[in-house]
Design an enzyme around this catalytic site. Structure first.
Site, PDB file in Angstrom:
ATOM      1  N   ASP A  95     -73.212 -41.980  54.962  1.00 31.51           N
ATOM      2  CA  ASP A  95     -72.320 -40.918  54.475  1.00 31.51           C
ATOM      3  C   ASP A  95     -71.432 -40.349  55.576  1.00 31.51           C
ATOM      4  O   ASP A  95     -71.100 -39.172  55.570  1.00 31.51           O
ATOM      5  CB  ASP A  95     -73.132 -39.774  53.833  1.00 31.51           C
ATOM      6  CG  ASP A  95     -74.092 -40.299  52.781  1.00 31.51           C
ATOM      7  OD1 ASP A  95     -73.651 -41.139  51.989  1.00 31.51           O
ATOM      8  OD2 ASP A  95     -75.261 -39.868  52.758  1.00 31.51           O
TER       9      ASP A  95
ATOM     10  N   LYS B 170     -67.323 -43.692  55.829  1.00 29.30           N
ATOM     11  CA  LYS B 170     -66.896 -45.072  56.114  1.00 29.30           C
ATOM     12  C   LYS B 170     -65.856 -45.570  55.116  1.00 29.30           C
ATOM     13  O   LYS B 170     -64.919 -46.261  55.496  1.00 29.30           O
ATOM     14  CB  LYS B 170     -68.118 -46.016  56.074  1.00 29.30           C
ATOM     15  CG  LYS B 170     -69.119 -45.755  57.187  1.00 29.30           C
ATOM     16  CD  LYS B 170     -70.267 -46.738  57.138  1.00 29.30           C
ATOM     17  CE  LYS B 170     -71.178 -46.552  55.945  1.00 29.30           C
ATOM     18  NZ  LYS B 170     -71.934 -45.285  55.917  1.00 29.30           N
TER      19      LYS B 170
ATOM     20  N   GLY C   5     -72.500 -45.846  48.626  1.00 30.78           N
ATOM     21  CA  GLY C   5     -71.437 -45.263  47.809  1.00 30.78           C
ATOM     22  C   GLY C   5     -70.273 -44.967  48.723  1.00 30.78           C
ATOM     23  O   GLY C   5     -70.341 -44.048  49.531  1.00 30.78           O
ATOM     24  N   HIS C   6     -69.236 -45.779  48.655  1.00 35.11           N
ATOM     25  CA  HIS C   6     -68.093 -45.588  49.536  1.00 35.11           C
ATOM     26  C   HIS C   6     -66.959 -44.919  48.763  1.00 35.11           C
ATOM     27  O   HIS C   6     -66.371 -45.507  47.861  1.00 35.11           O
ATOM     28  CB  HIS C   6     -67.651 -46.927  50.141  1.00 35.11           C
ATOM     29  CG  HIS C   6     -68.643 -47.454  51.133  1.00 35.11           C
ATOM     30  ND1 HIS C   6     -68.619 -48.726  51.645  1.00 35.11           N
ATOM     31  CD2 HIS C   6     -69.716 -46.848  51.707  1.00 35.11           C
ATOM     32  CE1 HIS C   6     -69.628 -48.876  52.497  1.00 35.11           C
ATOM     33  NE2 HIS C   6     -70.303 -47.750  52.548  1.00 35.11           N
TER      34      HIS C   6
ATOM     35  N   GLN D  47     -74.664 -47.730  54.712  1.00 43.12           N
ATOM     36  CA  GLN D  47     -75.689 -46.852  55.308  1.00 43.12           C
ATOM     37  C   GLN D  47     -75.354 -46.564  56.780  1.00 43.12           C
ATOM     38  O   GLN D  47     -74.186 -46.538  57.112  1.00 43.12           O
ATOM     39  CB  GLN D  47     -77.098 -47.457  55.160  1.00 43.12           C
ATOM     40  CG  GLN D  47     -77.599 -47.506  53.717  1.00 43.12           C
ATOM     41  CD  GLN D  47     -77.196 -48.757  52.971  1.00 43.12           C
ATOM     42  OE1 GLN D  47     -77.257 -49.840  53.508  1.00 43.12           O
ATOM     43  NE2 GLN D  47     -76.799 -48.612  51.730  1.00 43.12           N
TER      44      GLN D  47
HETATM   45  P1  IMP Z   1     -82.880 -47.179  49.559  1.00 45.00           P
HETATM   46  O1  IMP Z   1     -81.845 -47.846  50.383  1.00 45.00           O
HETATM   47  O2  IMP Z   1     -82.422 -46.857  48.163  1.00 45.00           O
HETATM   48  O3  IMP Z   1     -84.190 -47.902  49.577  1.00 45.00           O
HETATM   49  O4  IMP Z   1     -83.179 -45.737  50.206  1.00 45.00           O
HETATM   50  C1  IMP Z   1     -83.784 -45.612  51.477  1.00 45.00           C
HETATM   51  C2  IMP Z   1     -83.227 -44.421  52.233  1.00 45.00           C
HETATM   52  O5  IMP Z   1     -81.887 -44.688  52.598  1.00 45.00           O
HETATM   53  C3  IMP Z   1     -83.177 -43.127  51.432  1.00 45.00           C
HETATM   54  O6  IMP Z   1     -83.397 -42.035  52.314  1.00 45.00           O
HETATM   55  C4  IMP Z   1     -81.757 -43.087  50.904  1.00 45.00           C
HETATM   56  O7  IMP Z   1     -81.322 -41.779  50.629  1.00 45.00           O
HETATM   57  C5  IMP Z   1     -81.023 -43.675  52.089  1.00 45.00           C
HETATM   58  N1  IMP Z   1     -79.767 -44.343  51.725  1.00 45.00           N
HETATM   59  C6  IMP Z   1     -79.613 -45.547  51.152  1.00 45.00           C
HETATM   60  N2  IMP Z   1     -78.323 -45.850  51.016  1.00 45.00           N
HETATM   61  C7  IMP Z   1     -77.633 -44.823  51.531  1.00 45.00           C
HETATM   62  C8  IMP Z   1     -76.241 -44.572  51.723  1.00 45.00           C
HETATM   63  O8  IMP Z   1     -75.367 -45.381  51.396  1.00 45.00           O
HETATM   64  N3  IMP Z   1     -75.933 -43.380  52.306  1.00 45.00           N
HETATM   65  C9  IMP Z   1     -76.882 -42.505  52.710  1.00 45.00           C
HETATM   66  N4  IMP Z   1     -78.184 -42.697  52.570  1.00 45.00           N
HETATM   67  C10 IMP Z   1     -78.561 -43.859  51.988  1.00 45.00           C
END
Ligand code: IMP
Length: 428
Positions: A13, A16, A40-41, A223
């Site tokens: 977040d 990007k 989520g971009h 991420q």
């Molecule tokens: P997962 O990727 O859904 O398994 O989530 C694992 C961790 O990564 C959690 O804390 C999510 O909130 C975080 N996370 C996954 N994708 C994103 C992203 O695109 N932005 C911010 N946090 C993310």
């Protein structure tokens, strides 16, 4: 020739989507190499806001080509919905979006297992996943039980799927959870493949040939480094390599072909989900950052945890990703603060440390060592020239450069493309 990897240098977040959108003008290809629709971009183009989860944001630029690489885990139904939205807004995907036949597929049972896994974890051990099935899909990949896009095109696919659904249903039933309906899953996937099949190909030679022709590639990281499966705050991480190395393993473009690494860094810090966050604020300043910065998850809508800038985290990104320049985002969110602390190190059990500890319990005990920077109390949004920034804002940026040893090449002062200052070295 310059192939550029763009990574998130905090917990995701960082903004990007917008930086990728700006840089896309300078490249021929935009490639996603890891993660899935957990990302989520958010991109704002001509006042219109769009959130992309799987499709590289290069799709919004006519003529640019986009690849969903082998390192991505792909939910076919989610991708079809996203393609429909992109198409509805007038962006063509045929001949512009290519999906790796090696990309692993997220099935509904992965999402169900994600939800169950979270629900069954002990209090304090829940990760706070996006519940998109990301962890269970990467687990199947590592366990060599996954199915890839090439399998969806195989005549044996129904039998391959049936074996998986039966096995996963045994696990779900043992948990006392609802199970997946094989016939419904098969029908949904087959329906999705009527859209996706023409886009699936071997993206290795595609990208290799592009590199040979001297075309430029932007690798769109998802991420952030602190969510990286190896370098992040394990186990409170995602299940892929969000670090720059993931761009190579997740695309088939080798490390010898990578030239620059842009680290996207927010002028403060946020995190969604659980896990240690040394500079987290639990006060009115934290609420103010959340409000002004609109810090709510693009994928899940969850309020983000907020905190001051952390140079220990930024240096961790520099060391693990080889960051060559920063894209510093959302500086304008700090416009209203009288003083702005920067975390320069941690104190852990009475000792000053400069590096992020591996042990999650130690990380949770880290107390930030702050340096106070004066605020600027002037709106910076709309400024298009670095020279016009208030002096205190310039000093804040300069201190980040000093603490990390990496120049700021891009400075973002608002959500639109126009509020982006290009200060230095760009993908040539
Ligand atoms: P997962 O990727 O859904 O398994 O989530 C694992 C961790 O990564 C959690 O804390 C999510 O909130 C975080 N996370 C996954 N994708 C994103 C992203 O695109 N932005 C911010 N946090 C993310």
């Amino acid at each position: 020739m310059a192939n550029t990897i763009l990574i998130g240098a905090q917990w995701g977040d960082e903004g990007k989507g917008k930086i990728i959108d700006v840089l896309t003008e300078r490249v021929d290809w935009v490639v996603r190499a890891q993660g899935g629709n957990n990302a989520g971009h958010t991109v704002v183009v001509g006042g219109e806001r769009i959130v992309l989860h799987l499709v590289p944001s290069g799709i919004l630029h006519a003529g640019k080509r986009c690849v969903i690489g082998n390192g991505v885990v792909l939910d076919p139904m989610a991708l079809v919905a996203e393609i429909a939205e992109v198409t509805r807004r007038g962006h063509e995907v045929a001949g512009r979006l290519f999906i790796s036949d090696r990309a692993h597929v997220v099935f509904p049972y992965h999402r169900m297992l994600d939800a169950q896994g979270e629900a069954r974890r002990a209090k304090g051990e829940q990760i706070g996943t996006t519940q998109r099935g990301i962890g269970p899909t990467y687990s199947d990949k590592a366990a060599r039980f996954g199915l890839r896009m090439c399998d969806l095109l195989d005549p044996d696919f129904p039998a391959l799927l049936r074996a998986r659904v039966e096995e996963k249903n045994r696990v779900l039933a043992a948990m006392g959870a609802p199970v997946a309906d094989y016939a419904a899953v098969l029908a949904d996937i087959q329906q999705a493949m009527t859209t996706l099949a023409p886009l699936v190909c071997d993206t290795i030679p595609l990208l290799h040939d592009a590199v040979q022709r001297g075309e430029r590639i932007l690798f769109e990281g998802a991420q952030g480094i602190m969510l990286d499966i190896d370098f992040g705050t394990y186990p409170f991480v995602t299940s892929s390599n969000a670090s720059s190395g993931g761009a190579a393993t997740g695309s088939g473009v080798p490390p010898t072909r990578m030239n620059n690494v842009i680290g996207v860094l927010k002028a403060y810090t946020t995190r969604v989900g659980e896990g240690p966050f040394p500079t987290e604020l639990h006060d009115a300043n934290g609420d103010e950052i959340r409000r002004v910065g609109n810090e709510f998850g693009a994928t899940t809508g969850r309020p983000r945890r907020t905190g001051w800038f952390d140079a220990v985290v930024a240096r961790h990104a520099v060391m693990t990703c080889g960051v060559t320049e920063w894209a510093l985002t959302k500086l304008d969110v700090l416009d209203g603060f009288a003083t702005i602390p920067i975390c320069v190190a941690y104190e852990l059990d009475g000792q000053r440390i400069n590096h992020f500890p591996a042990n999650i319990r130690a990380a949770a005990r880290c107390r930030p060592v702050y340096e106070e920077m004066p605020g600027w109390h002037t709106p910076t949004r709309g400024i298009t020239n670095f020279a016009d920034l208030p002096d205190a804002a310039k000093r804040y940026v300069a201190r980040i450069v000093q603490l990390t040893g990496v120049p700021v090449g891009i400075l973002s002062l608002g959500p639109g493309r126009e509020s982006t200052l290009l200060l230095g070295a760009q993908p040539a």
